[in-house]
Design an enzyme around this catalytic site. Structure first.
Site, PDB file in Angstrom:
ATOM      1  CE  LYS A   2      -0.920   0.916   4.907  1.00 28.52           C
ATOM      2  NZ  LYS A   2      -1.972   1.224   5.871  1.00 28.52           N
ATOM      3  CB  SER A  16      -7.121   4.044 -14.487  1.00 30.24           C
ATOM      4  OG  SER A  16      -6.600   5.194 -15.130  1.00 30.24           O
ATOM      5  CE1 TYR A  52      -6.916   1.258 -16.328  1.00 32.80           C
ATOM      6  CE2 TYR A  52      -9.190   0.942 -15.640  1.00 32.80           C
ATOM      7  CZ  TYR A  52      -8.266   1.471 -16.527  1.00 32.80           C
ATOM      8  OH  TYR A  52      -8.686   2.232 -17.582  1.00 32.80           O
TER       9      TYR A  52
END
Length: 118
Positions: free
Chosen positions: A9, A25, A58
């Protein structure tokens, strides 16, 4: 049996832009992608600390060293520039791989420059 766990992360990144007129995205500075081991086209969760939004999208590669964190398309409606977000990637692991496993955590400053990697 494979189970889904966090693989990495980017913690408390600052949104630099929200571009409604893009296909979709999140654009992430290539240097941050490398530091976090997040790949282009990989599915990620976005958690907006400012407003509580949580959604999937994404990744597309942004300019290296730019500090860019730009939400594109429909996701642009869920954030505002200057919001703080957590970007989380996941992986599928078997139980044997989880012994002593720790995800890669990339901490950044207000300009999205890496301050530490845990």
């Amino acid at each position: 049996m494979l189970q889904e766990f966090i693989s990495s992360k980017i913690h408390r990144a600052t949104v630099t832009d929200a571009n409604l007129n893009y296909i979709g995205s999140i654009t992430i500075d290539e240097a941050l992608m490398e530091a976090s081991l997040i790949k282009e086209w990989q599915k990620v969760d976005i958690l907006d600390i400012n407003n509580g939004e949580r959604f999937h999208t994404y990744v597309i590669k942004g300019k290296r060293g730019s500090g860019e964190i730009c939400l594109n398309g429909a996701a642009a409606r869920k954030v505002q520039p200057a919001d703080k977000v957590i970007i989380i990637a996941y992986g599928l692991y078997n139980p044997d791989e989880m012994n002593n496993y720790r995800p890669r955590i990339v901490m950044v400053d207000d300009n999205n420059k890496v301050t530490s990697i845990q």
